[in-house]
Design an enzyme around this catalytic site. Structure first.
Site, PDB file in Angstrom:
ATOM      1  N   LYS A 253     -28.095  -8.331 -56.523  1.00 46.04           N
ATOM      2  CA  LYS A 253     -27.614  -9.740 -55.817  1.00 46.04           C
ATOM      3  C   LYS A 253     -26.213 -10.074 -55.437  1.00 46.04           C
ATOM      4  O   LYS A 253     -26.051 -10.667 -54.511  1.00 46.04           O
ATOM      5  CB  LYS A 253     -28.265 -10.762 -56.967  1.00 46.04           C
ATOM      6  CG  LYS A 253     -29.892 -10.823 -57.040  1.00 46.04           C
ATOM      7  CD  LYS A 253     -29.779 -11.926 -58.120  1.00 46.04           C
ATOM      8  CE  LYS A 253     -31.595 -12.152 -58.332  1.00 46.04           C
ATOM      9  NZ  LYS A 253     -31.932 -11.035 -58.649  1.00 46.04           N
TER      10      LYS A 253
ATOM     11  N   ARG B 159     -40.192  -7.167 -50.866  1.00 47.93           N
ATOM     12  CA  ARG B 159     -41.773  -6.871 -51.086  1.00 47.93           C
ATOM     13  C   ARG B 159     -42.457  -8.071 -50.786  1.00 47.93           C
ATOM     14  O   ARG B 159     -41.927  -9.130 -50.411  1.00 47.93           O
ATOM     15  CB  ARG B 159     -41.840  -6.567 -52.560  1.00 47.93           C
ATOM     16  CG  ARG B 159     -41.193  -7.755 -53.543  1.00 47.93           C
ATOM     17  CD  ARG B 159     -41.507  -7.551 -55.058  1.00 47.93           C
ATOM     18  NE  ARG B 159     -40.811  -8.385 -56.048  1.00 47.93           N
ATOM     19  CZ  ARG B 159     -41.292  -9.487 -56.140  1.00 47.93           C
ATOM     20  NH1 ARG B 159     -42.312  -9.978 -55.609  1.00 47.93           N
ATOM     21  NH2 ARG B 159     -40.681 -10.252 -57.150  1.00 47.93           N
TER      22      ARG B 159
END
Length: 659
Positions: free
Chosen positions: A116, A292
């Site tokens: 992140k 995903r």
């Protein structure tokens, strides 16, 4: 297109991928652990290969074992689902090295978005708006606390490598920072093998809005509009819907552009989700990108008329995207609810056991059910306790909301505790009905969601009592006097006494059988029930109201389902009580199998009800066990690091001691 693919996952996503492959004529290979030997995805697949023991680290996270299964089966591609190895860049590279197609983005994109902190820096370069915070490498607690102090409270600590709400803590004050950081890092290390965190400003009354993006190998990138995932608990999504209520065309276009810019910045291919935090004023900031397919992808499929799993397969096979941005449009409104095996009345603790009875809504043009289990299957402590996803679709939000209430009211599960009743109360709250959405909605509607404000009715007690003594009963159709089974005696109609327990209440009810039903006497006025009460459902008239629902008997426990609620009544067993009952009346027991993380108070301490006593880890999440009443912690039966089973004695606790 592929001839055969291997699905490196389990549960409802594995079943979903199998269904799409079957429609496209593609053979499927399932992998399974010891715990999933008889799982639904194994039964549905064309082939199945065992990959290891029950713990995910020894099975579904073993990339080498999964690649070996692909080699042995002749699978040309691997679909990772979500979770497990779906965002593992090393596994994506290993697939490429082995000559097997990884049905997902390139490893470089996973690397870029998997951390992140690095992703924030990349998005800043791409001109995507960022939440204020610290996204650097330094991880000393004192330094991070200083950063939080400078940002201003409240702040959010987030696992850099994480997702799914794991490794996230909201911190209200500097004095609370160190404890929250330690807990966050422990959970992140356990869930992702990486304790690195970042610290961001917590946006007040934020909405969580995400954009579904899709790219192909030909340079095309589109977005399939937004989903509102604001209704969360502990940063885990509970309800999702599409499109986001109140979204203007201008804001949708701006967020869609930011999301596709983010995808292009990393050369994205396949399905992905760019997540944003949005303020009540309309501002939005990049939060993270999930490389995903997401759990909530069905709501996007229903409003756009697409099959995103099919898109994944076609893009992975080298085909261009099936539609351009101009060909995509929003049709109607969709809502998804996640049905979990968890006890909402006990802090949402996961519930394990065998689904001895399971009935879900019947799928139709408006209702979709994505389930990973069936009746007779087990919910184990090793994996996410999801039972199914309920997804509804209709012409507008109000219509879809009615569909969702109906679908939730039809859920029946015995053997584990589920959140179905909680979800039914949640979609009925004023905040959700009026689309007054933010990530604190559940906390804000606490009173409306508290099961204590939805007690069992006198009718529920009466129905349980009738079934307890008259299983399979129905009013007779034969008018012959020999067919009247009303318990008549020369001295009057016979009555049978039934003692039931429900939520620490105990009542003794007297049931009299009549020709057309029953009379139940208890604490209040007698109730006269006319109609049918059987193990497969009831339809009875009580006064001027017709009651319909189900009563399921499971040993000495009677489950009454009605109006979206499930009430459990236990038949009083005088023999067990005479034997002295439980030997652990003064103890705190483990609510599930797990590992002890920390003991929080000194033995001998006097504590108030609700004081945190012990932290357990189960299903990759930390759960804090609290004092059940005012009392004294006489001692612990466990130490930090101990593995414990369901029902193990953890704390010797004496309620009221010292009063």
């Amino acid at each position: 297109m592929f001839d055969k693919i291997l699905i490196a996952n389990r549960g409802e996503i594995a079943c979903r991928v199998i269904a799409t492959c079957r429609r496209l004529g593609i053979a499927t290979v399932a992998v399974y652990s010891d715990a999933d030997r008889d799982a639904r995805h194994v039964r549905l697949a064309d082939e199945a290969i065992h990959i290891g023991p029950a713990p995910a680290a020894d099975s579904y996270l073993r990339g080498a074992a999964i690649l070996d299964a692909a080699r042995r089966s002749g699978a040309q591609a691997i679909h990772p689902g979500y979770g497990f190895l779906s965002e593992n860049a090393g596994f994506a590279r290993a697939c490429a090295d082995a000559g097997v197609v990884f049905i997902g983005p390139p490893a470089s994109a996973i690397d870029a978005m998997g951390d992140k902190s690095a992703a924030k820096a990349l998005m800043q370069q791409a001109g995507v708006p960022l939440t204020p915070g610290y996204h650097g490498e330094r991880q000393e607690p004192a330094f991070l606390r200083a950063q939080a102090d400078a940002i201003g409270y409240p702040v959010l600590i987030k696992a850099s490598a994480g997702g799914g709400g794991k490794g996230m803590r909201r911190v209200e004050a500097s004095a609370d920072f160190d404890a929250a950081l330690a807990s966050c890092q422990r959970e992140a290390q356990s869930a992702f093998g990486n304790a690195h965190v970042l610290v961001e400003k917590y946006i007040e009354r934020p909405r969580h809005i995400e954009i579904q993006v899709f790219g192909d190998g030909h340079g095309n990138v589109v977005h399939l509009f937004e989903r509102d995932c604001s209704v969360q608990r502990r940063h885990q999504k509970v309800l999702e819907e599409a499109p986001a209520p109140g979204m203007t065309p201008e804001r949708r276009a701006a967020m869609g552009k930011a999301a596709t810019d983010a995808a292009r910045a990393v050369g994205y291919v396949g399905a992905g989700t760019v997540e944003f935090i949005a303020s009540p004023s309309g501002e939005f900031w990049f939060m993270e990108m999930n490389t995903r397919l997401q759990v909530e992808h069905p709501v996007t499929e229903l409003i756009t008329g697409t099959d995103l799993v099919e898109w994944q397969l076609r893009v992975a096979a080298g085909q261009p995207l099936p539609k351009t941005q101009a060909q995509l449009a929003i049709h109607g409104h969709a809502i998804e609810a996640r049905l979990y095996a968890e006890d909402a009345d006990r802090g949402f603790l996961p519930s394990t056991g065998t689904l001895r009875h399971l009935r879900l809504p019947r799928p139709d043009a408006h209702v979709r059910v994505d389930a990973g289990v069936e009746q007779g299957d087990a919910i184990t402590p090793y994996y996410d306790p999801m039972i199914a996803k309920l997804i509804v679709h209709d012409v507008d939000r109000d219509s879809a909301l009615r569909r969702m209430r109906q679908a939730l009211a039809q859920c029946r599960a015995v053997g584990v505790t589920t959140n179905a009743g909680f979800l039914h109360r949640l979609v009925a709250t004023g905040s959700f009905r009026q689309a007054d959405l933010d990530t604190a909605l559940i906390e804000r509607e606490h009173d409306a969601l508290d099961v204590r404000h939805h007690p069992a009715s006198a009718a529920d007690w009466a129905l349980a009592a009738v079934l307890a003594i008259d299983d399979g009963a129905t009013a007779p159709a034969d008018a012959s006097p020999w067919a009247i089974a009303d318990g008549w005696r020369p001295a009057g109609t016979a009555a049978r006494a039934v003692t039931l327990e429900h939520q620490q209440q105990q009542r003794t009810l007297r049931v009299r059988r009549h020709a057309d039903g029953w009379q139940v006497d208890g604490d209040g006025d007698p109730l006269r029930l006319r109609g049918r009460v059987r193990a497969d459902g009831y339809a009875v008239q009580i006064d001027d109201r017709l009651y319909r629902g189900d009563v399921v008997r499971d040993g000495n426990v009677l489950h009454v389902f009605a109006d979206g609620s499930q009430h459990r009544f236990t038949l009083h067993d005088p023999v067990a009580e005479a034997d002295g009952g439980s030997d652990h009346g003064g103890s705190l027991l483990a609510p599930m199998p797990g590992r002890v993380i920390a003991l929080l108070v000194e033995p001998g301490s006097r504590v108030a009800r609700g004081t945190p006593l012990l932290v357990m880890e189960a299903m990759k999440m930390e759960h804090t066990l609290q004092a059940p009443a005012d009392g004294v912690v006489n001692g612990y039966r466990v130490r930090g690091g101990d593995q414990v089973g369901d029902g193990a004695v953890l704390v010797d606790f004496e309620a009221g001691a010292g009063d």
